[in-house]
Structure formats: structure tokens, C-alpha cells
Design an enzyme around this catalytic site. Structure first.
Site, PDB file in Angstrom:
ATOM      1  N   VAL A 103     -24.838   4.631 -13.005  1.00  0.00           N
ATOM      2  CA  VAL A 103     -25.825   5.397 -13.775  1.00  0.00           C
ATOM      3  C   VAL A 103     -27.019   5.787 -12.905  1.00  0.00           C
ATOM      4  CG1 VAL A 103     -27.517   5.192 -15.651  1.00  0.00           C
ATOM      5  CG2 VAL A 103     -25.185   4.433 -16.016  1.00  0.00           C
ATOM      6  N   TYR A 104     -27.463   7.031 -13.078  1.00  0.00           N
ATOM      7  CA  TYR A 104     -28.715   7.497 -12.472  1.00  0.00           C
ATOM      8  C   TYR A 104     -29.705   7.855 -13.583  1.00  0.00           C
ATOM      9  CZ  TYR A 104     -26.725   7.811  -7.763  1.00  0.00           C
ATOM     10  OH  TYR A 104     -26.184   7.518  -6.545  1.00  0.00           O
ATOM     11  N   GLU A 105     -30.941   8.047 -13.172  1.00  0.00           N
ATOM     12  CA  GLU A 105     -32.065   8.338 -14.064  1.00  0.00           C
ATOM     13  C   GLU A 105     -31.707   9.166 -15.313  1.00  0.00           C
ATOM     14  OE1 GLU A 105     -35.603   7.690 -13.864  1.00  0.00           O
ATOM     15  OE2 GLU A 105     -35.534   8.656 -15.812  1.00  0.00           O
TER      16      GLU A 105
ATOM     17  N   ASP B 228     -35.409   4.968 -14.277  1.00  0.00           N
ATOM     18  CA  ASP B 228     -35.471   4.210 -13.028  1.00  0.00           C
ATOM     19  C   ASP B 228     -36.740   3.362 -12.937  1.00  0.00           C
ATOM     20  OD1 ASP B 228     -33.062   4.956 -11.961  1.00  0.00           O
ATOM     21  OD2 ASP B 228     -33.856   6.668 -10.878  1.00  0.00           O
TER      22      ASP B 228
ATOM     23  N   LYS C 236     -20.643  -7.647   4.651  1.00  0.00           N
ATOM     24  CA  LYS C 236     -19.177  -7.710   4.547  1.00  0.00           C
ATOM     25  C   LYS C 236     -18.562  -8.345   5.797  1.00  0.00           C
ATOM     26  CE  LYS C 236     -18.524  -4.441   0.884  1.00  0.00           C
ATOM     27  NZ  LYS C 236     -18.278  -3.068   0.490  1.00  0.00           N
TER      28      LYS C 236
ATOM     29  N   GLY D 194     -46.991  10.845 -34.300  1.00  0.00           N
ATOM     30  CA  GLY D 194     -47.556   9.596 -34.823  1.00  0.00           C
ATOM     31  C   GLY D 194     -48.453   9.898 -36.018  1.00  0.00           C
ATOM     32  N   GLY D 195     -49.313   8.960 -36.348  1.00  0.00           N
ATOM     33  CA  GLY D 195     -50.157   9.105 -37.526  1.00  0.00           C
ATOM     34  C   GLY D 195     -51.289  10.108 -37.347  1.00  0.00           C
TER      35      GLY D 195
ATOM     36  N   GLN E 270     -33.963   3.977  -6.638  1.00  0.00           N
ATOM     37  CA  GLN E 270     -35.306   3.924  -7.229  1.00  0.00           C
ATOM     38  C   GLN E 270     -35.580   2.748  -8.156  1.00  0.00           C
ATOM     39  OE1 GLN E 270     -38.268   6.563 -10.097  1.00  0.00           O
ATOM     40  NE2 GLN E 270     -36.545   7.617  -9.198  1.00  0.00           N
TER      41      GLN E 270
HETATM   42  N1  COA Z   1     -23.705  -4.624   3.747  1.00  0.00           N
HETATM   43  C1  COA Z   1     -22.450  -4.298   3.394  1.00  0.00           C
HETATM   44  N2  COA Z   1     -22.151  -3.611   2.282  1.00  0.00           N
HETATM   45  C2  COA Z   1     -23.170  -3.239   1.491  1.00  0.00           C
HETATM   46  C3  COA Z   1     -24.514  -3.546   1.784  1.00  0.00           C
HETATM   47  C4  COA Z   1     -24.754  -4.279   2.984  1.00  0.00           C
HETATM   48  N3  COA Z   1     -25.985  -4.603   3.347  1.00  0.00           N
HETATM   49  N4  COA Z   1     -25.293  -3.043   0.812  1.00  0.00           N
HETATM   50  C5  COA Z   1     -24.491  -2.444  -0.060  1.00  0.00           C
HETATM   51  N5  COA Z   1     -23.208  -2.555   0.334  1.00  0.00           N
HETATM   52  C6  COA Z   1     -22.018  -2.049  -0.350  1.00  0.00           C
HETATM   53  C7  COA Z   1     -21.805  -2.630  -1.718  1.00  0.00           C
HETATM   54  O1  COA Z   1     -21.262  -3.924  -1.608  1.00  0.00           O
HETATM   55  C8  COA Z   1     -20.846  -1.623  -2.315  1.00  0.00           C
HETATM   56  O2  COA Z   1     -19.537  -1.886  -1.815  1.00  0.00           O
HETATM   57  P1  COA Z   1     -18.219  -1.924  -2.747  1.00  0.00           P
HETATM   58  O3  COA Z   1     -18.224  -0.678  -3.560  1.00  0.00           O
HETATM   59  O4  COA Z   1     -17.118  -1.964  -1.734  1.00  0.00           O
HETATM   60  O5  COA Z   1     -18.275  -3.125  -3.575  1.00  0.00           O
HETATM   61  C9  COA Z   1     -21.279  -0.308  -1.669  1.00  0.00           C
HETATM   62  O6  COA Z   1     -22.167  -0.676  -0.619  1.00  0.00           O
HETATM   63  C10 COA Z   1     -21.956   0.712  -2.523  1.00  0.00           C
HETATM   64  O7  COA Z   1     -22.792   0.185  -3.511  1.00  0.00           O
HETATM   65  P2  COA Z   1     -23.020   1.002  -4.863  1.00  0.00           P
HETATM   66  O8  COA Z   1     -24.022   0.289  -5.667  1.00  0.00           O
HETATM   67  O9  COA Z   1     -21.693   1.228  -5.522  1.00  0.00           O
HETATM   68  O10 COA Z   1     -23.644   2.364  -4.337  1.00  0.00           O
HETATM   69  P3  COA Z   1     -23.351   3.859  -4.802  1.00  0.00           P
HETATM   70  O11 COA Z   1     -24.177   4.700  -3.882  1.00  0.00           O
HETATM   71  O12 COA Z   1     -21.918   4.190  -4.891  1.00  0.00           O
HETATM   72  O13 COA Z   1     -23.953   3.943  -6.292  1.00  0.00           O
HETATM   73  C11 COA Z   1     -25.687   3.771  -7.960  1.00  0.00           C
HETATM   74  C12 COA Z   1     -25.335   4.084  -6.502  1.00  0.00           C
HETATM   75  C13 COA Z   1     -27.181   3.820  -8.099  1.00  0.00           C
HETATM   76  C14 COA Z   1     -25.051   4.826  -8.896  1.00  0.00           C
HETATM   77  C15 COA Z   1     -25.151   2.361  -8.328  1.00  0.00           C
HETATM   78  O14 COA Z   1     -25.618   1.432  -7.379  1.00  0.00           O
HETATM   79  C16 COA Z   1     -25.554   1.896  -9.723  1.00  0.00           C
HETATM   80  O15 COA Z   1     -24.998   2.338 -10.736  1.00  0.00           O
HETATM   81  N6  COA Z   1     -26.497   0.959  -9.801  1.00  0.00           N
HETATM   82  C17 COA Z   1     -26.925   0.338 -11.032  1.00  0.00           C
HETATM   83  C18 COA Z   1     -27.783   1.264 -11.843  1.00  0.00           C
HETATM   84  C19 COA Z   1     -28.984   1.760 -11.092  1.00  0.00           C
HETATM   85  O16 COA Z   1     -29.782   1.017 -10.586  1.00  0.00           O
HETATM   86  N7  COA Z   1     -29.125   3.083 -11.106  1.00  0.00           N
HETATM   87  C20 COA Z   1     -30.338   3.721 -10.694  1.00  0.00           C
HETATM   88  C21 COA Z   1     -30.473   3.924  -9.279  1.00  0.00           C
HETATM   89  S1  COA Z   1     -32.084   4.585  -9.044  1.00  0.00           S
END
Ligand code: COA
Length: 415
Positions: free
Chosen positions: A136-138, A167, A74, A246-247, A16
Site C-alpha cells: 500500500v502507498y499513500e 503515510d 540476506k 461541523g456545528g 515515507q
Molecule cells: N538487506 C537485504 N534485503 C533488504 C534490506 C536489506 N537491508 N532491506 C529491505 N530488503 C528487502 C526486503 O527483505 C524485501 O525482500 P523480499 O521481498 O525478498 O522479502 C525487499 O527488500 C523489498 O521490500 P518491500 O517492502 O517489499 O519493498 P517494495 O519496494 O517492493 O514495496 C511498499 C514498498 C511501501 C509498497 C511496501 O514496503 C509496503 O507495502 N509497506 C507497508 C506499507 C507502507 O508503509 N506503505 C507506505 C510507504 S510510504
């Protein structure tokens, strides 16, 4: 002509926070190229599914005005395509878990080498410090940014809010960072890194609560109902229920029908400037001059009595009648609107804030259009792209690949 026409965004976002940012840039006319994993795509496409086989509303409502290409970054040829996109685009936006982009081989140094003018914009849960590696999520952001500890009632548990301040709120912060960096690039000729940590974004939106934290050192917070109720303050900004804090004291009050309708309530603000009008409307003209009620300071310890009397009046009216009566008297009030009422509100349709969109898989659905209105940059909300819908188009038109190259990449599993 749209405000961001000609700006190319490499949209490497998911879920998001990032997608709300790039969607806004798309509304303003940027060419947003969303890069997704082949066969999988943004995880939200298949979350909270309501129409079997179709992209979910979660995805469609966050990804309008974008093109989608699939790319496995990748693989070697996938990496090559990503390099070309970095060279071609003005902005790269990502919100992967910390370190994911580096592991993919796209450190900030490498990205700058490829394109010194590019802006790399990231959402992360936390900024540099002890938690910088955390996912981190929302709701985690709401908790870590000070919102949860200050939301809810004094005698209840901390609450998260329905507004997605972690988010979508951080997405907004990031969008501002991006356009500001684009503006600076006009003069410097260089790109830069933009970071919007979710904790910081939530804290920015909770700024007034940090204000109150410091006021607390000087004595009780008299604008909080708990002051008049005689409850001691602790050492941290407390939860203040529906107090305006607030005020100008305000509260949510019952309206006619509250016994059966969960949204038959109004917000009512006893603004000092119109206190006399409030007294007249609620049938308490004697409070206009009474020493316990005539001044804001006198009223602060008696907010329960004040709002109790106002509520006796609001309970006799429906929430829209309260508005009809109070608006001409300059008394600030607002009905508690349900999502159903908002979805059906004609004026929000007229301004393009609620928009009906047609989607080939799921048919018609409602979405929120652009909430920021520019007089010279009209917004047409376009449906979200299907997974990889624009892969060939972008590879050929933007990056100059031939159909043969594309066939090879498809066989390799790179797209
Ligand atoms: N091709 C190949 N690999 C891809 C890709 C693509 N097009 N797009 C993503 N990937 C891979 C990433 O490189 C990563 O690989 P790695 O762990 O081997 O380095 C993997 O997909 C997963 O990415 P990740 O961001 O770790 O996803 P997740 O589902 O495990 O985590 C979140 C999700 C939201 C918790 C995390 O992305 C996060 O903390 N983001 C920052 C904070 C944020 O925006 N949070 C709010 C989300 S609404």
C-alpha cells in the site's frame, strides 16, 4: 537532556510512513540507527531528484536526526549484525511489505527470543483481514480509509488530499504507539508488538465522516450545503466540498485578487456566538434579528445566501485584511496560504517549524522541523545521513566490532 535520550531505535523503515515516525523519535532525542541496503539505500534517496548526484529532498526531509548504516540482511554476517542490533535496541521499526521480515528470518517470535524487552513497531497497509497481504502507498490508504470518498465536491470525482494522512499520518500514530509501549515496559518489563495499519490511521482521521454516516440514518445532514441546495442525500456520507461539516458552518471564499492569484481565498466560519459581529462586518445588520437568519437553525437551509453575502465582502479585501478585521471581532477566519508563503513566513522560522538545513551534497534546503513542542526537550534538526555514513561508527561503538571484522564484512558484501 532530551525526552527520549538513551532510547535506541533500530530503524528498518523506508519511503515515507516509517521514516516520519522514526524522525519524530529522533527529534525527541532517541538514537535512530537507520539500516539500509548496501549500494542502494532507501529508494527515496534517488526519487524526485532535483540535484544530480545528491540525496533527494524526498529523502533528506524525512530522515533528519538519524545515523545510517548499510547492511545486507540476506547474508549470514548481515543477519548476525541485525541480531546484535535487535539485542541492543529498545525499539525496532519497520514498514516492509507484509511478510518481508519473516522471510528475512526475523519473525516476532525470533525477535522476542533475541530481546524480550524490544518493541517491534510496524506500519502495514491493512490490519488482519482480506487485504492484509497487500502493498500500500499513500493514496491507496486515503481511498481505503474513507478519505477520498468524502473529499471533493458532490458532483465531482473522489479526491485525494495534499496532506499525507496515509503515510505521515500513520507515522504519527505509530510514534504514539511506540512511546506508549515504552511507557508500559517501564512497569511490565516486557516489549510488545505495535501495529499501525494505514487504513485504520486514515479512518481515525476521518472519524467525523463515520459520525455523519450514522447521522444520515436519521435524516439529511443539514450542515452540508447540499441540504439547502435541495439535493437529495444518498446512502453514504457525501463529499462536502469546503463545507466545515461541523456545528459551525464555514467555507472557502474569494478575496481581492482571486481572478489572478490562485490562493487569494480565506476560510470563513460563521460561528453562532459571533453571528452579530459577522452581520455588522459584512454590512447586513438587518440579519441580526431577521427570522430567516437570526438563529443557526434558520440559517442552515440558506448557507448559499449567507456565504454569498459574506463573499461579496471578502472579495473587497485581501486575505490578510480579512484576518486583521475579523480576529478582533472573534470571527474565526484563516488565509489560504501557499507553500511559498509558508516557506517565507518568519514566525514559522522563529519557532523552528520551518528550518534551513545545510547538506554536504546539496547545500542549503528548507525542511519542516518538529511540529510538536516540548518545553523541556529542545530539538536541533540535524541533516539526514549519507548512505552508510555511520556504518563503522555504529558497528564499532554500539556493537563492539573490530576494524578487521568490518573489513571482512565489507569484502563479503554484508555492509
Ligand atoms: N538487506 C537485504 N534485503 C533488504 C534490506 C536489506 N537491508 N532491506 C529491505 N530488503 C528487502 C526486503 O527483505 C524485501 O525482500 P523480499 O521481498 O525478498 O522479502 C525487499 O527488500 C523489498 O521490500 P518491500 O517492502 O517489499 O519493498 P517494495 O519496494 O517492493 O514495496 C511498499 C514498498 C511501501 C509498497 C511496501 O514496503 C509496503 O507495502 N509497506 C507497508 C506499507 C507502507 O508503509 N506503505 C507506505 C510507504 S510510504
Amino acid at each position: 537532556m532530551k525526552a527520549l535520550e538513551g532510547i535506541k531505535i533500530l530503524d528498518f523503515t523506508h519511503v515515507q510512513s516509517g521514516p516520519t515516525c522514526t524522525q519524530l523519535l529522533g527529534f525527541f532525542g532517541a538514537d535512530v540507527i537507520k539500516v539500509e541496503r548496501p549500494g542502494v539505500g532507501d529508494a527515496t534517496r534517488k526519487q524526485l531528484v532535483d540535484v544530480e548526484g545528491a540525496d533527494s529532498l524526498y529523502f533528506t526531509m524525512l530522515n533528519h536526526n538519524k545515523r545510517s548504516i548499510t547492511l545486507n540482511t540476506k547474508t549470514d554476517s548481515g543477519k548476525n549484525v541485525l541480531e546484535k542490533l535487535v539485542k541492543e535496541c529498545d525499539v525496532m521499526v519497520e514498514n516492509f511489505a507484509p511478510g518481508a521480515l519473516d522471510r528475512m528470518g526475523f519473525s516476532w517470535e525470533r525477535i522476542q527470543e533475541l530481546n524480550p524487552r524490544i518493541i517491534l513497531a510496524s506500519v502495514k497497509g491493512f490490519g488482519p483481514g482480506p487485504y492484509e497481504d497487500c502493498k500500500v502507498y499513500e493514496n491507496i490508504a486515503q481511498c481505503a480509509g474513507g478519505s477520498a470518498s468524502t473529499t471533493g465536491f458532490r458532483d465531482g470525482v473522489p479526491l485525494v488530499t495534499g496532506a499525507q494522512i496515509g503515510d505521515s499520518g500513520t507515522g504519527l500514530h505509530l510514534a504514539l504507539g511506540i512511546v506508549t509501549a515504552l511507557f508500559q515496559r517501564e512497569k511490565s518489563g516486557k516489549g510488545q508488538k505495535v501495529l499501525a495499519p494505514m487504513q485504520d490511521g486514515v479512518l481515525n482521521l476521518c472519524r467525523v465522516k463515520l459520525r455523519d454516516q450514522q447521522r444520515l440514518d436519521k435524516g439529511p445532514l443539514k450542515e452540508y450545503s447540499q441540504f439547502g441546495e435541495g439535493h437529495e442525500f444518498g446512502d453514504a456520507t457525501p463529499r462536502a466540498g469546503n463545507d466545515s461539516g461541523g456545528g459551525q458552518p464555514g467555507r472557502i471564499l474569494k478575496c481581492k485578487g482571486w481572478e489572478t492569484d490562485p490562493n487569494a481565498y480565506t476560510y470563513f466560519i460563521t460561528q453562532a456566538a459571533v453571528w452579530k459581529n459577522v452581520c455588522d462586518v459584512i454590512g447586513k445588520p438587518e440579519w441580526k434579528e431577521h427570522e430567516d437568519f437570526a438563529t443557526p437553525a434558520a440559517r442552515l437551509p440558506r448557507l448559499n445566501e449567507v456565504f454569498g453575502a459574506v463573499e461579496e465582502w471578502t472579495k473587497t479585501k485581501n486575505k490578510f485584511d480579512v484576518m486583521e478585521i475579523c480576529n478582533p471581532l472573534n470571527i474565526p477566519v484563516g488565509p489560504i496560504l501557499s507553500m511559498k508563503e509558508i516557506a517565507e513566513e518568519p514566525s514559522l522560522r522563529d519557532t523552528g517549524t520551518i528550518v534551513e538545513v545545510d547538506h554536504p551534497e546539496r547545500g542549503k534546503y528548507l525542511t519542516v522541523g518538529c511540529p510538536i513542542k516540548l518545553s523541556d526537550s529542545p530539538v536541533e534538526v540535524e541533516r539526514s545521513p549519507l548512505l552508510g555514513e555511520h556504518t563503522e561508527e555504529v558497528l564499532q561503538q554500539v556493537l563492539g566490532y573490530s576494524s578487521e571484522d568490518i573489513d571482512v564484512m565489507r569484502t563479503d558484501g554484508a555492509i
